[in-house]
Design a protein around this motif. Structure first.
Motif, PDB file in Angstrom:
ATOM      1  N   ARG A   8       0.840  -1.210   0.000  1.00 50.28           N
ATOM      2  CA  ARG A   8       0.000   0.000   0.000  1.00 50.28           C
ATOM      3  C   ARG A   8       0.865   1.246   0.000  1.00 50.28           C
ATOM      4  O   ARG A   8       0.528   2.235  -0.640  1.00 50.28           O
ATOM      5  CB  ARG A   8      -0.924  -0.006   1.214  1.00 50.28           C
ATOM      6  N   PHE A   9       1.986   1.185   0.730  1.00 50.60           N
ATOM      7  CA  PHE A   9       2.880   2.340   0.771  1.00 50.60           C
ATOM      8  C   PHE A   9       3.537   2.558  -0.585  1.00 50.60           C
ATOM      9  O   PHE A   9       3.765   3.697  -1.001  1.00 50.60           O
ATOM     10  CB  PHE A   9       3.937   2.137   1.871  1.00 50.60           C
ATOM     11  N   LYS A  10       3.805   1.471  -1.302  1.00 51.92           N
ATOM     12  CA  LYS A  10       4.362   1.550  -2.642  1.00 51.92           C
ATOM     13  C   LYS A  10       3.363   2.221  -3.583  1.00 51.92           C
ATOM     14  O   LYS A  10       3.731   3.084  -4.384  1.00 51.92           O
ATOM     15  CB  LYS A  10       4.722   0.153  -3.130  1.00 51.92           C
ATOM     16  N   ALA A  11       2.107   1.838  -3.487  1.00 53.63           N
ATOM     17  CA  ALA A  11       1.063   2.460  -4.306  1.00 53.63           C
ATOM     18  C   ALA A  11       0.877   3.923  -3.921  1.00 53.63           C
ATOM     19  O   ALA A  11       0.647   4.776  -4.784  1.00 53.63           O
ATOM     20  CB  ALA A  11      -0.245   1.696  -4.159  1.00 53.63           C
ATOM     21  N   PHE A  12       1.002   4.204  -2.638  1.00 58.40           N
ATOM     22  CA  PHE A  12       0.860   5.587  -2.169  1.00 58.40           C
ATOM     23  C   PHE A  12       1.968   6.469  -2.733  1.00 58.40           C
ATOM     24  O   PHE A  12       1.715   7.574  -3.212  1.00 58.40           O
ATOM     25  CB  PHE A  12       0.879   5.612  -0.637  1.00 58.40           C
ATOM     26  N   LEU A  13       3.217   5.975  -2.692  1.00 62.22           N
ATOM     27  CA  LEU A  13       4.339   6.763  -3.210  1.00 62.22           C
ATOM     28  C   LEU A  13       4.241   6.976  -4.712  1.00 62.22           C
ATOM     29  O   LEU A  13       4.710   7.988  -5.225  1.00 62.22           O
ATOM     30  CB  LEU A  13       5.665   6.096  -2.869  1.00 62.22           C
ATOM     31  N   GLY A  14       3.649   6.034  -5.427  1.00 60.22           N
ATOM     32  CA  GLY A  14       3.529   6.146  -6.872  1.00 60.22           C
ATOM     33  C   GLY A  14       2.252   6.824  -7.336  1.00 60.22           C
ATOM     34  O   GLY A  14       2.017   6.923  -8.542  1.00 60.22           O
TER      35      GLY A  14
ATOM     36  N   TYR B 185      -0.766   9.687  -8.040  1.00 57.56           N
ATOM     37  CA  TYR B 185      -0.829  11.049  -8.566  1.00 57.56           C
ATOM     38  C   TYR B 185      -0.902  12.071  -7.442  1.00 57.56           C
ATOM     39  O   TYR B 185      -0.396  13.177  -7.577  1.00 57.56           O
ATOM     40  CB  TYR B 185      -2.052  11.226  -9.468  1.00 57.56           C
ATOM     41  N   TYR B 186      -1.536  11.679  -6.335  1.00 55.96           N
ATOM     42  CA  TYR B 186      -1.686  12.623  -5.224  1.00 55.96           C
ATOM     43  C   TYR B 186      -0.337  13.018  -4.639  1.00 55.96           C
ATOM     44  O   TYR B 186      -0.071  14.190  -4.397  1.00 55.96           O
ATOM     45  CB  TYR B 186      -2.582  12.019  -4.132  1.00 55.96           C
ATOM     46  N   VAL B 187       0.519  12.036  -4.433  1.00 56.38           N
ATOM     47  CA  VAL B 187       1.848  12.331  -3.889  1.00 56.38           C
ATOM     48  C   VAL B 187       2.661  13.123  -4.908  1.00 56.38           C
ATOM     49  O   VAL B 187       3.348  14.088  -4.555  1.00 56.38           O
ATOM     50  CB  VAL B 187       2.579  11.032  -3.477  1.00 56.38           C
TER      51      VAL B 187
ATOM     52  N   PHE C  80       1.295  16.618  -4.952  1.00 60.83           N
ATOM     53  CA  PHE C  80       1.662  17.288  -3.709  1.00 60.83           C
ATOM     54  C   PHE C  80       3.124  17.707  -3.736  1.00 60.83           C
ATOM     55  O   PHE C  80       3.472  18.823  -3.335  1.00 60.83           O
ATOM     56  CB  PHE C  80       1.392  16.362  -2.514  1.00 60.83           C
ATOM     57  N   MET C  81       3.995  16.836  -4.240  1.00 67.02           N
ATOM     58  CA  MET C  81       5.414  17.178  -4.299  1.00 67.02           C
ATOM     59  C   MET C  81       5.687  18.277  -5.321  1.00 67.02           C
ATOM     60  O   MET C  81       6.611  19.070  -5.143  1.00 67.02           O
ATOM     61  CB  MET C  81       6.257  15.935  -4.592  1.00 67.02           C
ATOM     62  N   VAL C  82       4.878  18.363  -6.376  1.00 66.30           N
ATOM     63  CA  VAL C  82       5.015  19.486  -7.311  1.00 66.30           C
ATOM     64  C   VAL C  82       4.691  20.788  -6.601  1.00 66.30           C
ATOM     65  O   VAL C  82       5.405  21.791  -6.750  1.00 66.30           O
ATOM     66  CB  VAL C  82       4.110  19.286  -8.549  1.00 66.30           C
ATOM     67  N   VAL C  83       3.645  20.789  -5.795  1.00 66.46           N
ATOM     68  CA  VAL C  83       3.294  21.993  -5.030  1.00 66.46           C
ATOM     69  C   VAL C  83       4.410  22.326  -4.044  1.00 66.46           C
ATOM     70  O   VAL C  83       4.780  23.496  -3.878  1.00 66.46           O
ATOM     71  CB  VAL C  83       1.935  21.801  -4.304  1.00 66.46           C
ATOM     72  N   VAL C  84       4.990  21.304  -3.410  1.00 63.11           N
ATOM     73  CA  VAL C  84       6.094  21.525  -2.472  1.00 63.11           C
ATOM     74  C   VAL C  84       7.293  22.118  -3.202  1.00 63.11           C
ATOM     75  O   VAL C  84       7.934  23.057  -2.718  1.00 63.11           O
ATOM     76  CB  VAL C  84       6.470  20.207  -1.751  1.00 63.11           C
TER      77      VAL C  84
END
Length: 182
Positions: free
Chosen positions: A2-8, A10-12, A15-19
């Protein structure tokens, strides 16, 4: 898994583009304030530190989930180098604000602007922006050629400078001796 799917997801990525954009704005504000001779606003320094922590957590998560073999991707390598420069800036700045040991931390701080290239990950995923992604990739492929061109230009300019000093310097010294002016 699940963490692998989370890191991959679009939301992450979004979010990192905004960061990245927020960090770029904070870095530009910091650079402008230092160029004006005033201390940067504390708010933007805190934002920059939070962004560095988020970058570090993202890279740590990728290493833990995908393994060290995933770091061979050139974009991840650039991210890791820039995060290391960010932490190096913090360490150097803690030893007398950088100037005490004869090293300017502004160079390391400006390295974070290179993280704007991370936005390419999102460009790759959005169909409407594929042409923009291709343009950015072409720009990235010509960086090595540009670096060699700058090196060649530096060598040629150095040779010409040395030649001019050898040829023109005696004439200038002669003018100084005979006429008293240059």
């Amino acid at each position: 898994e699940r963490f692998k799917a989370f890191l991959g997801s679009y939301y992450v990525a979004n979010f990192m583009v905004v960061v990245v954009l927020l960090d770029a704005y904070a870095t530009c504000t910091d650079i402008d304030a230092r160029a004006a001779g005033s201390p940067p606003p504390q708010f933007f320094l805190v934002i920059s530190d939070v962004c560095l922590i988020l970058y570090s957590l993202e890279i740590l998560g990728m290493v833990l989930v995908f393994g060290v073999s995933h770091i061979s991707d050139w974009m991840i390598m650039v991210d890791a180098i820039i995060v290391a420069c960010g932490w190096a800036e913090k360490v150097v700045a803690s030893f007398g604000a950088g100037g005490g040991i004869g090293f300017r931390t502004a160079v390391l701080r400006a390295m974070r602007l290179v993280r704007i290239f991370r936005i390419m990950r999102v460009l790759k995923r959005i169909r409407a922006l594929r042409e923009l992604h291709k343009l950015v990739m072409m720009m990235a492929t010509c960086v090595r050629t540009l670096l060699w061109s700058f090196l060649l230009c530096f060598v040629v300019m150095t040779v010409w400078g040395m030649l001019m000093v050898e040829l023109v310097n005696p004439a200038v010294e002669d003018m100084q001796r005979t006429k008293g002016t240059f």
